[in-house]
Scaffold this active site. Sequence first.
Site, PDB file in Angstrom:
ATOM      1  N   ASP A   1       9.019   3.763  -3.952  1.00 34.16           N
ATOM      2  CA  ASP A   1       8.000   3.924  -4.939  1.00 34.16           C
ATOM      3  C   ASP A   1       6.770   4.825  -4.813  1.00 34.16           C
ATOM      4  O   ASP A   1       6.151   5.284  -5.537  1.00 34.16           O
ATOM      5  CB  ASP A   1       7.852   2.509  -5.327  1.00 34.16           C
ATOM      6  CG  ASP A   1       6.922   2.542  -6.694  1.00 34.16           C
ATOM      7  OD1 ASP A   1       7.440   3.327  -7.511  1.00 34.16           O
ATOM      8  OD2 ASP A   1       5.901   1.802  -6.937  1.00 34.16           O
TER       9      ASP A   1
ATOM     10  N   GLU B   1       3.373  12.786  -2.430  1.00 36.76           N
ATOM     11  CA  GLU B   1       3.390  12.402  -3.731  1.00 36.76           C
ATOM     12  C   GLU B   1       2.599  12.984  -4.689  1.00 36.76           C
ATOM     13  O   GLU B   1       2.551  13.274  -5.925  1.00 36.76           O
ATOM     14  CB  GLU B   1       3.643  10.900  -4.264  1.00 36.76           C
ATOM     15  CG  GLU B   1       2.335  10.207  -3.966  1.00 36.76           C
ATOM     16  CD  GLU B   1       2.439   8.560  -4.265  1.00 36.76           C
ATOM     17  OE1 GLU B   1       3.394   7.878  -3.835  1.00 36.76           O
ATOM     18  OE2 GLU B   1       1.435   8.143  -5.246  1.00 36.76           O
TER      19      GLU B   1
ATOM     20  N   HIS C   1       5.602   5.747  -8.351  1.00 36.52           N
ATOM     21  CA  HIS C   1       4.540   5.017  -7.980  1.00 36.52           C
ATOM     22  C   HIS C   1       4.402   3.845  -9.191  1.00 36.52           C
ATOM     23  O   HIS C   1       3.108   4.262  -9.791  1.00 36.52           O
ATOM     24  CB  HIS C   1       3.388   5.833  -7.722  1.00 36.52           C
ATOM     25  CG  HIS C   1       2.476   4.937  -6.718  1.00 36.52           C
ATOM     26  ND1 HIS C   1       1.476   5.522  -5.575  1.00 36.52           N
ATOM     27  CD2 HIS C   1       2.002   3.708  -6.753  1.00 36.52           C
ATOM     28  CE1 HIS C   1       0.864   4.775  -5.267  1.00 36.52           C
ATOM     29  NE2 HIS C   1       0.917   3.528  -5.860  1.00 36.52           N
TER      30      HIS C   1
HETATM   31  P1  NAD Z   1      -3.835  -7.123   0.815  1.00 33.98           P
HETATM   32  O1  NAD Z   1      -5.076  -6.351   1.225  1.00 33.98           O
HETATM   33  O2  NAD Z   1      -3.810  -8.320  -0.253  1.00 33.98           O
HETATM   34  O3  NAD Z   1      -2.941  -7.074   1.888  1.00 33.98           O
HETATM   35  C1  NAD Z   1      -2.796  -6.290   2.877  1.00 33.98           C
HETATM   36  C2  NAD Z   1      -2.037  -6.965   4.344  1.00 33.98           C
HETATM   37  O4  NAD Z   1      -1.803  -6.000   5.235  1.00 33.98           O
HETATM   38  C3  NAD Z   1      -3.548  -7.767   4.840  1.00 33.98           C
HETATM   39  O5  NAD Z   1      -2.954  -9.144   5.202  1.00 33.98           O
HETATM   40  C4  NAD Z   1      -3.509  -7.043   6.190  1.00 33.98           C
HETATM   41  O6  NAD Z   1      -3.926  -8.034   6.994  1.00 33.98           O
HETATM   42  C5  NAD Z   1      -2.422  -6.424   6.410  1.00 33.98           C
HETATM   43  N1  NAD Z   1      -2.401  -5.272   7.536  1.00 33.98           N
HETATM   44  C6  NAD Z   1      -3.300  -4.785   7.652  1.00 33.98           C
HETATM   45  N2  NAD Z   1      -3.097  -3.687   8.798  1.00 33.98           N
HETATM   46  C7  NAD Z   1      -1.743  -4.062   9.100  1.00 33.98           C
HETATM   47  C8  NAD Z   1      -0.822  -3.510   9.957  1.00 33.98           C
HETATM   48  N3  NAD Z   1      -1.293  -2.716  11.031  1.00 33.98           N
HETATM   49  N4  NAD Z   1       0.245  -4.238  10.052  1.00 33.98           N
HETATM   50  C9  NAD Z   1       0.784  -5.088   9.067  1.00 33.98           C
HETATM   51  N5  NAD Z   1      -0.013  -5.568   8.133  1.00 33.98           N
HETATM   52  C10 NAD Z   1      -1.378  -5.170   8.207  1.00 33.98           C
HETATM   53  O7  NAD Z   1      -3.156  -5.887  -0.274  1.00 33.98           O
HETATM   54  P2  NAD Z   1      -2.118  -5.834  -1.322  1.00 33.98           P
HETATM   55  O8  NAD Z   1      -2.670  -6.404  -2.472  1.00 33.98           O
HETATM   56  O9  NAD Z   1      -1.141  -6.942  -0.790  1.00 33.98           O
HETATM   57  O10 NAD Z   1      -1.443  -4.470  -1.259  1.00 33.98           O
HETATM   58  C11 NAD Z   1      -0.687  -3.946  -0.394  1.00 33.98           C
HETATM   59  C12 NAD Z   1      -0.714  -2.373  -0.430  1.00 33.98           C
HETATM   60  O11 NAD Z   1       0.257  -2.359  -1.546  1.00 33.98           O
HETATM   61  C13 NAD Z   1      -1.938  -1.780  -0.943  1.00 33.98           C
HETATM   62  O12 NAD Z   1      -2.667  -1.376   0.373  1.00 33.98           O
HETATM   63  C14 NAD Z   1      -1.464  -0.631  -1.657  1.00 33.98           C
HETATM   64  O13 NAD Z   1      -1.258   0.599  -0.853  1.00 33.98           O
HETATM   65  C15 NAD Z   1      -0.015  -1.075  -1.977  1.00 33.98           C
HETATM   66  N6  NAD Z   1       0.076  -1.282  -3.565  1.00 33.98           N
HETATM   67  C16 NAD Z   1       0.860  -0.337  -4.184  1.00 33.98           C
HETATM   68  C17 NAD Z   1       1.059  -0.580  -5.643  1.00 33.98           C
HETATM   69  C18 NAD Z   1       2.356  -0.034  -6.331  1.00 33.98           C
HETATM   70  O14 NAD Z   1       1.986   0.196  -7.588  1.00 33.98           O
HETATM   71  N7  NAD Z   1       3.339   0.739  -5.876  1.00 33.98           N
HETATM   72  C19 NAD Z   1       0.275  -1.441  -6.320  1.00 33.98           C
HETATM   73  C20 NAD Z   1      -0.548  -2.151  -5.768  1.00 33.98           C
HETATM   74  C21 NAD Z   1      -0.803  -1.889  -4.277  1.00 33.98           C
END
Ligand code: NAD
Length: 330
Positions: free
Chosen positions: A254, A259, A291
């Site tokens: 996605d 991108e 995305h």
């Molecule tokens: P979040 O902050 O709740 O969770 C992120 C998690 O990743 C945390 O638990 C953190 O400890 C962990 N983390 C940090 N470093 C890490 C590593 N080296 N290895 C593994 N885990 C690690 O964030 P979220 O709301 O769950 O979102 C996650 C990601 O999803 C965002 O960073 C964003 O890039 C992406 N996202 C994409 C869309 C989309 O439309 N495709 C939408 C929203 C968010």
Amino acid sequence: MKIAFFSTKPYDRIWFEPMGKEYGFEIRFYEVPFHEETVSLAKGFDAVCIFVNDYVNAEMIKQLYDMHVKAILLRSAGFNHVDVKAAEDKIQVLRVPSYSPEAVAEFAMTMLMTVNRYTHKAYNRTREFNMSLHGLMGVDFYRKTAGIVGTGKIGQAMIRICNGFGMEVLAYDPYPNKDLDVEYVSVQELMERSNVISLHCPLTSETKHLVNADTIAKMKDGVYLVNTSRGALIDTDALIDGLVAGKFGGVGLDVYEEEEGIFYEDKSNEIMRDENLARLMTFPNVLITSHMGFFTREAMQAIAKVTLENAYALENGLPLVNRVGSEAVK
Ligand code: NAD
């Protein structure tokens, strides 16, 4: 408060326009992205509001500061596209930490099921009355192992979904959550043991190219990989090599490393100059979407609500609960 919105599409206005009026904000919607050449459009505004493929580097922060812009409002959870360190003490960076984790997790499973069960191909076939099943065989996910990288809000929603499928779930996160009923393992073990891998960690200097030639080599043959997080978590060249070698059962992307400038735009009448993206489109077991994991009514409404609440808090000197400070970046 005067706010300049960048990279806006008609669907952004649906919620922002009426809610902005309720707050008494003066909102200007620009369709252009936010970058060095458009930063000057922020002049005269108190805040800029940007999306995931806009960016703000240190030089742009300086320019915004000189224009007396007080805040960068992110219509996203991720903040890797803003130089947060450069913004410290100059401009507030406010994000939407959570809007609908389920929207993204449900989409991740949608992508996995599409590349597994070929519903995209079946749709086209049956419309031409081609009722053959040849080439459409998938696998059961039931009792297979799912590896979730990052157990934050979206990762947890994905764990719930995988549990619902009757999968065994492994997880990796440098900050394990003791309240979760999941087996935490090292990232290496996760790569080795999982039939399905779903990325839900932020993009940082540590996670850049987390999926690379070495980690792909450790994965099981026939593994399913989905990335709804940030494109640069995957080394695209290594992914293409793995796909050519027949390593993957299916891949859902996605997000894509390059991108910016392509996703969210209609490029159908242009020559595609990104050779990796063009190559990825040729694999029958790869699904690329633009995305859109977040793109549900509930999520869009929540993004608008929290973005404008952030602006309201700033305007009224209230605590900035969604501020991103330099401590958030390593
Ligand atoms: P979040 O902050 O709740 O969770 C992120 C998690 O990743 C945390 O638990 C953190 O400890 C962990 N983390 C940090 N470093 C890490 C590593 N080296 N290895 C593994 N885990 C690690 O964030 P979220 O709301 O769950 O979102 C996650 C990601 O999803 C965002 O960073 C964003 O890039 C992406 N996202 C994409 C869309 C989309 O439309 N495709 C939408 C929203 C968010």
